[in-house]
Scaffold this motif. Structure first.
Motif, PDB file in Angstrom:
ATOM      1  N   GLN A   1      -5.486  -2.213  -5.564  1.00 47.76           N
ATOM      2  CA  GLN A   1      -6.490  -2.778  -6.948  1.00 47.76           C
ATOM      3  C   GLN A   1      -5.374  -2.311  -7.907  1.00 47.76           C
ATOM      4  OE1 GLN A   1      -9.132   0.689  -7.463  1.00 47.76           O
ATOM      5  NE2 GLN A   1      -8.213   1.946  -6.612  1.00 47.76           N
ATOM      6  N   ARG A   2      -5.228  -3.688  -9.003  1.00 43.90           N
ATOM      7  CA  ARG A   2      -4.227  -2.727 -10.007  1.00 43.90           C
ATOM      8  C   ARG A   2      -4.252  -1.698 -10.636  1.00 43.90           C
ATOM      9  NH1 ARG A   2      -0.204  -5.274 -11.116  1.00 43.90           N
ATOM     10  NH2 ARG A   2      -0.843  -7.668  -9.814  1.00 43.90           N
ATOM     11  N   VAL A   3      -3.474  -0.353 -10.862  1.00 44.41           N
ATOM     12  CA  VAL A   3      -3.430   0.044 -11.786  1.00 44.41           C
ATOM     13  C   VAL A   3      -1.951  -0.045 -11.997  1.00 44.41           C
ATOM     14  CG1 VAL A   3      -2.761   2.489 -11.733  1.00 44.41           C
ATOM     15  CG2 VAL A   3      -4.241   1.517  -9.656  1.00 44.41           C
ATOM     16  N   GLY A   4      -1.905   0.028 -14.062  1.00 47.23           N
ATOM     17  CA  GLY A   4      -0.910  -0.053 -14.753  1.00 47.23           C
ATOM     18  C   GLY A   4      -0.456  -1.605 -14.665  1.00 47.23           C
ATOM     19  N   ARG A   5       1.005  -1.566 -13.728  1.00 44.45           N
ATOM     20  CA  ARG A   5       1.260  -2.718 -13.565  1.00 44.45           C
ATOM     21  C   ARG A   5       1.140  -2.936 -12.134  1.00 44.45           C
ATOM     22  NH1 ARG A   5       6.482  -2.958 -17.210  1.00 44.45           N
ATOM     23  NH2 ARG A   5       6.760  -4.743 -16.546  1.00 44.45           N
ATOM     24  N   VAL A   6       0.637  -1.911 -11.229  1.00 38.41           N
ATOM     25  CA  VAL A   6       1.730  -2.142  -9.476  1.00 38.41           C
ATOM     26  C   VAL A   6      -0.304  -2.119  -9.151  1.00 38.41           C
ATOM     27  CG1 VAL A   6       3.994  -0.699  -9.957  1.00 38.41           C
ATOM     28  CG2 VAL A   6       1.520   0.778  -9.472  1.00 38.41           C
ATOM     29  N   LEU A   7      -0.024  -2.277  -7.809  1.00 36.78           N
ATOM     30  CA  LEU A   7      -0.916  -2.694  -6.804  1.00 36.78           C
ATOM     31  C   LEU A   7      -1.060  -0.949  -6.224  1.00 36.78           C
ATOM     32  CD1 LEU A   7      -1.728  -6.198  -5.316  1.00 36.78           C
ATOM     33  CD2 LEU A   7      -2.462  -5.597  -6.981  1.00 36.78           C
ATOM     34  N   ARG A   8      -2.544  -0.532  -5.840  1.00 36.16           N
ATOM     35  CA  ARG A   8      -2.834   0.167  -5.290  1.00 36.16           C
ATOM     36  C   ARG A   8      -4.044   0.496  -4.301  1.00 36.16           C
ATOM     37  NH1 ARG A   8       1.531   1.084  -5.848  1.00 36.16           N
ATOM     38  NH2 ARG A   8       2.428   3.479  -7.918  1.00 36.16           N
ATOM     39  N   PRO A   9      -3.551   1.159  -2.880  1.00 30.56           N
ATOM     40  CA  PRO A   9      -5.125   0.904  -1.906  1.00 30.56           C
ATOM     41  C   PRO A   9      -6.180   1.297  -2.850  1.00 30.56           C
ATOM     42  CG  PRO A   9      -3.596   2.333  -1.558  1.00 30.56           C
ATOM     43  CD  PRO A   9      -2.720   2.013  -2.668  1.00 30.56           C
ATOM     44  N   THR A  10      -6.893   0.851  -2.619  1.00 28.92           N
ATOM     45  CA  THR A  10      -8.603   1.478  -2.704  1.00 28.92           C
ATOM     46  C   THR A  10      -9.233   2.226  -2.178  1.00 28.92           C
ATOM     47  OG1 THR A  10     -10.075  -0.398  -1.488  1.00 28.92           O
ATOM     48  CG2 THR A  10      -8.781  -0.935  -3.541  1.00 28.92           C
ATOM     49  N   PRO A  11      -9.820   2.798  -1.441  1.00 25.94           N
ATOM     50  CA  PRO A  11     -10.440   3.804  -0.545  1.00 25.94           C
ATOM     51  C   PRO A  11     -10.630   3.233   0.520  1.00 25.94           C
ATOM     52  CG  PRO A  11     -11.921   4.616  -2.246  1.00 25.94           C
ATOM     53  CD  PRO A  11     -10.345   3.249  -3.178  1.00 25.94           C
ATOM     54  N   ALA A  12     -10.771   1.893   1.064  1.00 23.75           N
ATOM     55  CA  ALA A  12     -10.960   1.285   1.893  1.00 23.75           C
ATOM     56  C   ALA A  12      -9.579   0.671   2.198  1.00 23.75           C
ATOM     57  CB  ALA A  12     -11.627  -0.146   1.751  1.00 23.75           C
ATOM     58  N   GLY A  13      -9.055   0.338   1.538  1.00 26.70           N
ATOM     59  CA  GLY A  13      -7.445   0.101   1.993  1.00 26.70           C
ATOM     60  C   GLY A  13      -6.669   1.585   2.730  1.00 26.70           C
ATOM     61  N   ARG A  14      -7.077   2.487   2.229  1.00 27.78           N
ATOM     62  CA  ARG A  14      -6.028   3.532   2.593  1.00 27.78           C
ATOM     63  C   ARG A  14      -7.532   3.324   4.056  1.00 27.78           C
ATOM     64  NH1 ARG A  14      -6.982   5.542  -2.494  1.00 27.78           N
ATOM     65  NH2 ARG A  14      -8.781   6.656  -2.422  1.00 27.78           N
ATOM     66  N   VAL A  15      -8.005   3.501   4.267  1.00 32.38           N
ATOM     67  CA  VAL A  15      -8.804   4.009   5.605  1.00 32.38           C
ATOM     68  C   VAL A  15      -7.995   2.547   6.402  1.00 32.38           C
ATOM     69  CG1 VAL A  15     -10.974   3.631   7.077  1.00 32.38           C
ATOM     70  CG2 VAL A  15     -10.402   4.289   4.895  1.00 32.38           C
ATOM     71  N   PHE A  16      -8.290   0.880   5.916  1.00 33.03           N
ATOM     72  CA  PHE A  16      -7.112   0.162   6.296  1.00 33.03           C
ATOM     73  C   PHE A  16      -5.705   0.038   7.319  1.00 33.03           C
ATOM     74  CE2 PHE A  16      -5.775  -4.451   6.953  1.00 33.03           C
ATOM     75  CZ  PHE A  16      -6.439  -5.179   7.834  1.00 33.03           C
ATOM     76  N   LYS A  17      -5.132   0.377   6.011  1.00 30.36           N
ATOM     77  CA  LYS A  17      -3.835   1.165   6.461  1.00 30.36           C
ATOM     78  C   LYS A  17      -3.351   1.621   7.200  1.00 30.36           C
ATOM     79  CE  LYS A  17       0.477   2.992   4.058  1.00 30.36           C
ATOM     80  NZ  LYS A  17       0.866   3.661   5.118  1.00 30.36           N
ATOM     81  N   GLU A  18      -4.567   2.737   8.123  1.00 27.63           N
ATOM     82  CA  GLU A  18      -4.158   4.067   8.902  1.00 27.63           C
ATOM     83  C   GLU A  18      -4.478   3.113  10.424  1.00 27.63           C
ATOM     84  OE1 GLU A  18      -7.463   6.769   9.024  1.00 27.63           O
ATOM     85  OE2 GLU A  18      -6.619   7.789   6.824  1.00 27.63           O
ATOM     86  N   TYR A  19      -5.260   2.020  10.335  1.00 24.48           N
ATOM     87  CA  TYR A  19      -5.165   0.920  11.688  1.00 24.48           C
ATOM     88  C   TYR A  19      -4.434   0.454  11.670  1.00 24.48           C
ATOM     89  CZ  TYR A  19     -10.045   3.397  12.013  1.00 24.48           C
ATOM     90  OH  TYR A  19     -10.974   3.905  12.608  1.00 24.48           O
ATOM     91  N   VAL A  20      -3.551  -0.213  10.246  1.00 24.79           N
ATOM     92  CA  VAL A  20      -2.663  -1.073  10.034  1.00 24.79           C
ATOM     93  C   VAL A  20      -1.280  -0.547  10.460  1.00 24.79           C
ATOM     94  CG1 VAL A  20      -1.152  -2.985   8.383  1.00 24.79           C
ATOM     95  CG2 VAL A  20      -2.997  -2.791   8.713  1.00 24.79           C
ATOM     96  N   ASP A  21      -1.038   0.387  10.061  1.00 25.33           N
ATOM     97  CA  ASP A  21       0.064   0.996  10.924  1.00 25.33           C
ATOM     98  C   ASP A  21       0.064   1.590  12.770  1.00 25.33           C
ATOM     99  OD1 ASP A  21       1.314   1.810   8.265  1.00 25.33           O
ATOM    100  OD2 ASP A  21      -0.310   4.103   8.013  1.00 25.33           O
ATOM    101  N   ALA A  22      -1.404   1.433  13.060  1.00 25.12           N
ATOM    102  CA  ALA A  22      -0.839   1.767  14.624  1.00 25.12           C
ATOM    103  C   ALA A  22      -0.690   0.894  15.176  1.00 25.12           C
ATOM    104  CB  ALA A  22      -3.054   2.647  15.052  1.00 25.12           C
TER     105      ALA A  22
ATOM    106  N   ALA B   1       1.048  -1.217   0.324  1.00 26.93           N
ATOM    107  CA  ALA B   1       0.472   0.117   0.489  1.00 26.93           C
ATOM    108  C   ALA B   1       1.272   0.856  -0.490  1.00 26.93           C
ATOM    109  CB  ALA B   1      -0.989  -0.357   1.366  1.00 26.93           C
ATOM    110  N   GLY B   2       2.090   0.937   0.480  1.00 28.54           N
ATOM    111  CA  GLY B   2       3.330   1.685   0.638  1.00 28.54           C
ATOM    112  C   GLY B   2       4.154   2.426  -0.629  1.00 28.54           C
ATOM    113  N   GLY B   3       3.914   1.224  -1.715  1.00 24.34           N
ATOM    114  CA  GLY B   3       4.286   2.146  -3.125  1.00 24.34           C
ATOM    115  C   GLY B   3       5.246   0.809  -2.734  1.00 24.34           C
ATOM    116  N   LEU B   4       5.821  -0.594  -2.614  1.00 22.64           N
ATOM    117  CA  LEU B   4       6.199  -1.770  -3.257  1.00 22.64           C
ATOM    118  C   LEU B   4       5.662  -2.767  -3.686  1.00 22.64           C
ATOM    119  CD1 LEU B   4       8.574  -3.110  -0.048  1.00 22.64           C
ATOM    120  CD2 LEU B   4       8.643  -1.058  -1.941  1.00 22.64           C
ATOM    121  N   THR B   5       6.036  -3.086  -4.881  1.00 24.20           N
ATOM    122  CA  THR B   5       5.334  -4.239  -5.685  1.00 24.20           C
ATOM    123  C   THR B   5       5.229  -5.001  -4.844  1.00 24.20           C
ATOM    124  OG1 THR B   5       7.729  -5.508  -6.585  1.00 24.20           O
ATOM    125  CG2 THR B   5       6.480  -3.133  -7.457  1.00 24.20           C
ATOM    126  N   VAL B   6       4.650  -6.349  -5.474  1.00 23.43           N
ATOM    127  CA  VAL B   6       3.764  -7.636  -4.477  1.00 23.43           C
ATOM    128  C   VAL B   6       5.474  -8.085  -4.559  1.00 23.43           C
ATOM    129  CG1 VAL B   6       2.889  -9.461  -4.387  1.00 23.43           C
ATOM    130  CG2 VAL B   6       1.811  -7.116  -5.112  1.00 23.43           C
TER     131      VAL B   6
END
Length: 320
Positions: free
Chosen positions: A49-70, A13-18
């Protein structure tokens, strides 16, 4: 839920490829893809979600990442705290500080601290003012050393010292032969400034307003060394902290003048999140920083014969 999967999700979600996240986790790419799919099933939403050749967080993913970070930050801090209870002489001090303090104050405090606690390690970050506050709020640093109180309701700030600011002018400047000036005397001249967001930029603008003018921007830089270099080149004047490195090159074509019409100084302090219990190593460093600077203030006051106001202004190094 596997914490490593959460770490891999945060990395992707922070930008690395799988593939990169899998290598970091020491698993195969297909195995990590399956783990991320299971995570989405468990959460009940598509997180990536796939954007071009990489994965990017969906709106749900961005919300979830905040809690994962915590969650991950809390877990890592908990492990650190337990390790420091088991071995009180070990641990890590997580410290962020202003760029301009990296040449004298921070090295001095770290050196003194490591003489007493040689096993404790440091995680160091440099940033401008706004970035320092974010380090605390994001839990990527436990302590910050900065100028002035951030004024944030979640942050506690304690003054360490008062650092004088000097007006730097080229040696051929008409004011260069004078030991002190009024800041208002350079109202019409170009100022060499740090970029917006840096504490020294805000302090300079405030002092100029108090002197009755708005500084004319001649250049905006990111380091005090750059400010000095451009002043030496005759491109303008600048307010410079009186750190020891200010006078490191006495033949440098700059003169430093005391300001008399406004308070030419900035407060330097240390801050932490008010509601967070500091790990033992951080607590020890905080106590060391407060004690070390208090001792400097006592020495300065005992040897100073000037006014009480001047006695409170701790000069970090020899005046330029």
């Amino acid at each position: 839920m596997d914490l490593q999967v959460l770490r891999s999700f945060r990395a992707v979600a922070g930008g690395l490829t799988v593939t990169e996240a899998a290598a970091e986790a020491r698993v195969t790419q297909p195995a990590l893809s399956r783990a991320l799919n299971r995570l989405e099933e468990e959460v009940g939403a598509q997180l990536l979600q796939r954007v071009g050749r990489v994965l990017r967080p969906t709106p749900a993913g961005r919300v979830f990442k905040e809690y994962v970070d915590a969650v991950l930050d809390s877990y890592d801090r908990g492990r650190r705290a337990v390790a420091e209870v088991v071995d009180p002489d070990a641990g890590v001090v997580s410290l962020a500080f202003l760029h301009t303090l990296g040449t004298w104050l921070v090295p001095k405090l770290v050196t003194g601290f490591r003489e007493a606690y040689p096993q404790i390690r440091f995680e160091l970050h440099q940033h401008e003012e706004n970035g320092l506050v974010q380090h605390l709020l994001d839990a990527t640093a436990d302590l910050i050393i900065t100028s002035d109180d951030p004024g944030h309701p979640l942050i506690t700030w304690r003054r360490l010292l008062v650092e004088p600011l000097w007006l730097a002018v080229p040696t051929r400047h008409p004011l260069a032969l004078r030991p002190r000036v009024r800041l208002a005397e350079v109202a019409g001249e170009p100022f060499i400034l740090l970029k917006p967001g840096y504490g020294l930029r805000g302090i300079t603008e405030t002092l100029c307003r108090q002197a009755g003018f708005t500084p004319l921007v001649g250049f905006e830089g990111e380091e005090v060394h750059t400010l000095r270099g451009l002043v030496a080149a005759g491109l303008g004047v600048s307010l410079i902290p009186s750190s020891p490195d200010t006078a490191a090159a006495p033949d440098f074509p700059i003169r430093y003048l005391e300001i008399t019409d406004v308070r030419g100084a900035r407060d330097i302090g240390i801050a932490w999140l008010s509601g967070r219990t500091l790990p033992p190593a951080d607590r020890r460093f905080l106590d060391h920083a407060l004690a070390a600077t208090a001792a400097t203030a006592d020495t300065d006051t005992n040897t100073d014969t000037t006014s009480d106001t001047d006695a409170d202004r701790i000069t970090p190094g020899t005046a330029p």
